[in-house]
Design a protein around this motif. Structure first.
Motif, PDB file in Angstrom:
ATOM      1  N   SER A 191      20.077 -26.020 -58.131  1.00 48.37           N
ATOM      2  CA  SER A 191      21.137 -25.196 -58.263  1.00 48.37           C
ATOM      3  C   SER A 191      20.508 -24.003 -57.513  1.00 48.37           C
ATOM      4  O   SER A 191      19.542 -23.552 -57.491  1.00 48.37           O
ATOM      5  CB  SER A 191      21.792 -24.832 -59.508  1.00 48.37           C
ATOM      6  N   GLN A 192      21.550 -23.180 -56.661  1.00 45.27           N
ATOM      7  CA  GLN A 192      21.078 -22.063 -55.856  1.00 45.27           C
ATOM      8  C   GLN A 192      22.342 -21.108 -56.198  1.00 45.27           C
ATOM      9  O   GLN A 192      23.421 -21.603 -55.844  1.00 45.27           O
ATOM     10  CB  GLN A 192      21.077 -22.581 -54.442  1.00 45.27           C
ATOM     11  N   VAL A 193      22.098 -19.976 -56.752  1.00 49.18           N
ATOM     12  CA  VAL A 193      23.239 -18.761 -56.885  1.00 49.18           C
ATOM     13  C   VAL A 193      23.367 -18.209 -55.392  1.00 49.18           C
ATOM     14  O   VAL A 193      22.691 -17.799 -54.665  1.00 49.18           O
ATOM     15  CB  VAL A 193      22.633 -18.075 -57.808  1.00 49.18           C
ATOM     16  N   MET A 194      24.854 -18.202 -55.233  1.00 47.80           N
ATOM     17  CA  MET A 194      25.158 -17.441 -53.949  1.00 47.80           C
ATOM     18  C   MET A 194      26.739 -17.012 -53.897  1.00 47.80           C
ATOM     19  O   MET A 194      27.307 -17.389 -54.627  1.00 47.80           O
ATOM     20  CB  MET A 194      25.187 -18.525 -53.001  1.00 47.80           C
ATOM     21  N   ASP A 195      26.699 -15.646 -53.447  1.00 49.98           N
ATOM     22  CA  ASP A 195      28.021 -15.220 -53.470  1.00 49.98           C
ATOM     23  C   ASP A 195      28.935 -16.035 -52.937  1.00 49.98           C
ATOM     24  O   ASP A 195      28.760 -16.657 -51.886  1.00 49.98           O
ATOM     25  CB  ASP A 195      27.816 -13.679 -52.456  1.00 49.98           C
ATOM     26  N   ALA A 196      30.259 -15.932 -53.348  1.00 50.31           N
ATOM     27  CA  ALA A 196      31.196 -16.894 -52.900  1.00 50.31           C
ATOM     28  C   ALA A 196      31.617 -16.518 -51.188  1.00 50.31           C
ATOM     29  O   ALA A 196      31.910 -17.587 -50.705  1.00 50.31           O
ATOM     30  CB  ALA A 196      32.551 -16.668 -53.526  1.00 50.31           C
ATOM     31  N   ALA A 197      31.666 -15.369 -50.872  1.00 50.09           N
ATOM     32  CA  ALA A 197      31.787 -15.130 -49.340  1.00 50.09           C
ATOM     33  C   ALA A 197      30.688 -15.692 -48.635  1.00 50.09           C
ATOM     34  O   ALA A 197      30.889 -16.270 -47.614  1.00 50.09           O
ATOM     35  CB  ALA A 197      32.143 -13.573 -49.399  1.00 50.09           C
ATOM     36  N   ALA A 198      29.670 -15.481 -48.968  1.00 50.89           N
ATOM     37  CA  ALA A 198      28.628 -15.966 -48.256  1.00 50.89           C
ATOM     38  C   ALA A 198      28.337 -17.392 -48.159  1.00 50.89           C
ATOM     39  O   ALA A 198      28.162 -18.069 -47.063  1.00 50.89           O
ATOM     40  CB  ALA A 198      27.002 -15.584 -48.814  1.00 50.89           C
ATOM     41  N   HIS A 199      28.834 -18.238 -49.183  1.00 51.11           N
ATOM     42  CA  HIS A 199      28.681 -19.528 -49.504  1.00 51.11           C
ATOM     43  C   HIS A 199      29.808 -20.172 -48.447  1.00 51.11           C
ATOM     44  O   HIS A 199      29.754 -20.948 -47.547  1.00 51.11           O
ATOM     45  CB  HIS A 199      29.386 -19.973 -50.915  1.00 51.11           C
ATOM     46  N   ASP A 200      31.211 -19.530 -48.374  1.00 54.14           N
ATOM     47  CA  ASP A 200      32.015 -19.962 -47.626  1.00 54.14           C
ATOM     48  C   ASP A 200      32.014 -19.794 -46.155  1.00 54.14           C
ATOM     49  O   ASP A 200      32.115 -20.753 -45.231  1.00 54.14           O
ATOM     50  CB  ASP A 200      33.494 -19.332 -47.844  1.00 54.14           C
ATOM     51  N   ARG A 201      31.171 -18.693 -45.772  1.00 52.11           N
ATOM     52  CA  ARG A 201      30.582 -18.422 -44.359  1.00 52.11           C
ATOM     53  C   ARG A 201      29.646 -19.573 -43.966  1.00 52.11           C
ATOM     54  O   ARG A 201      29.810 -19.965 -42.726  1.00 52.11           O
ATOM     55  CB  ARG A 201      30.022 -17.093 -44.348  1.00 52.11           C
TER      56      ARG A 201
END
Lengths: 298, 298
Positions: A191-201
């Motif tokens: 697992s890798q935690v990431m902001d949802a906006a950064a993920h979608d980008r």
């Protein structure tokens, strides 16, 4: 297990730890959607002794999951059965995730963690917050999909070594996040935690763009009267994703349109540059572009 | 073998027939270029007892081929050693094929067949005819390449079950064509005779376009700061060809520019259509395109 507890063993980081502290409080997991991802997660958890409650709109998938001993109970509308679940996983196409989450919300009595497996994360994270599930919700996106779909494609081992992006809401509790990490680690994911906006980008480029390119290639080859069996090994790789689920991917494209649009535009610019160099009879320019792409690929 | 001759056995079409009639007259094959294709062919033929004469500009590849018992003799400029060969195979990048063929031509005393393995066929077929080799020349293109290159990547089994396009010149003799078919069948390939112009038109779409798309994808991902290890399984498939040889592919693109240009244009049109549908918030249009691509892929 007790010996392992008394004397912790050195185990490789990839190795799922069934005795994970956070997971020990989880006896029952509800999985809504028994496709490639939901079905594979159900198989993994059932194989570890977790009671899996499962729901799927396709009665054949439900029947198969019960017959194979994967699903202990069937979840049906209005989803009252969710009240017994410690963890709830939405594994439906992203276009349906909001509605399913809203239908599930009134029944999440016991749930310490609510998560999903979709390829876009801003929408579902926002929906969870709006439904008052912010503390217990963590969006998940295991990078384990391919062009196969459905219960028939699901299998144990699917998540082994795969990246799983975790996207918290603004109010996700540390306990819920830790439980999400444990859940995916238990089935082999990293697992890798990431902001949802950064993920979608990021995913617009690393996943959604490749999918649409494969689709565009298939369409262009169809237009030209070429057949799939005329592709060589490399062409086969490039056309494989064109067989992906239209329902799933039209939903992803709609959810992530604002990020996909500039990602496609960037690709178009590079493709036009290659075409110009080829039409301009400039092999050195073509070669430099090929070299830069190869350096990136490593 | 004599028993098999007396009583022909039913064998599956894929099975290489070492006792092939046309191949029996071949004792010595010269292979110029010990890359993935040339090296693999050399291994296959040497493994069948054929004397392989080999040439490569890289002394290390030559030394390895001799040390491994694949190359019996080394061919060196001015290629006088070619006079002993029954079959001559050019396995050099397409940009170099014309010059190597011209250098080889004066020494092709015994050769019953001269062929190549390049990804474009009009140029080499024309060059062979101009050099007076039309009767003995057949262009070959085994669809067996991938993003690997060089002697180190060569291996037995590479051609098993693979399509091999054969492109005759206007004056290729039936005996030369039959010998080319026997050669590729002996190493597991499935030959298919095709006009050189039709070959280049088809391959621009089924092979060269996918290669350039993968390159464009890699460049766009690089521009966006994405790393290859961030790709999921599908994205990995799409970016794999970006690692292909820039030298080889810039030569192919130059040779086939007139066919590649409209092939790229057709892809651009379909990609623009997908982008328009996504930007226009028209999930049904996106879905229809995904569905049509999937139907083509089967």
């Amino acid at each position: 297990v007790s010996a392992a507890e008394a004397e912790p063993q050195a185990s490789p980081p990839d190795h799922p730890s069934d005795g994970d502290l956070a997971l020990r409080s989880v006896g029952t997991v509800a999985i809504l959607g028994l496709g490639l991802i939901g079905g594979s997660l159900a198989r993994e958890l059932a194989g570890r002794g977790v009671a899996v409650l499962a729901g799927d709109r396709d009665p054949a998938a439900m029947a198969a999951a019960r017959a194979e001993g994967v699903a202990r109970e069937a979840l049906e509308a209005p989803l009252e059965g969710l009240c017994a679940a410690d963890v709830v996983v939405l594994a439906v196409p992203v276009a349906a995730a909001g509605a399913v989450l809203a239908a599930a919300a009134p029944h999440l009595r016991r749930a310490q963690l609510v998560t999903d497996v979709g390829s876009t994360k801003r929408g579902v994270v926002r929906a969870a917050a709006h439904l008052g599930l912010g503390e217990r919700f963590v969006g998940s996106h295991p990078l384990a999909g391919d062009h196969h779909a459905g219960w028939g494609a699901s299998r144990a081992g699917l998540f082994q070594g795969r990246t799983v992006y975790l996207c918290p809401t603004p109010s996700t509790s540390p306990a819920a996040l830790a439980l999400a990490e444990s859940l995916w680690r238990a089935v082999g994911g990293r697992s890798q935690v990431m902001d949802a906006a950064a993920h979608d980008r990021l995913l617009a480029r690393t996943s959604h763009l490749p999918q649409l390119l494969s689709t565009a290639l298939a369409l262009a080859l169809d237009d030209a009267g070429c057949r799939p069996d005329q592709l060589g090994p490399g062409g086969q790789d490039m056309a494989r994703l064109a067989a992906s689920s239209p329902e799933m991917w039209s939903g992803i494209a709609a959810e992530n349109a604002d990020e996909l649009s500039p990602a496609i535009a960037a690709l178009q610019a590079r493709l036009a540059e290659l075409r110009d160099a080829i039409e301009g009879d400039d092999p050195d320019a073509v070669r430099r572009l090929l070299e830069r792409a190869r350096e990136w690929r490593g």
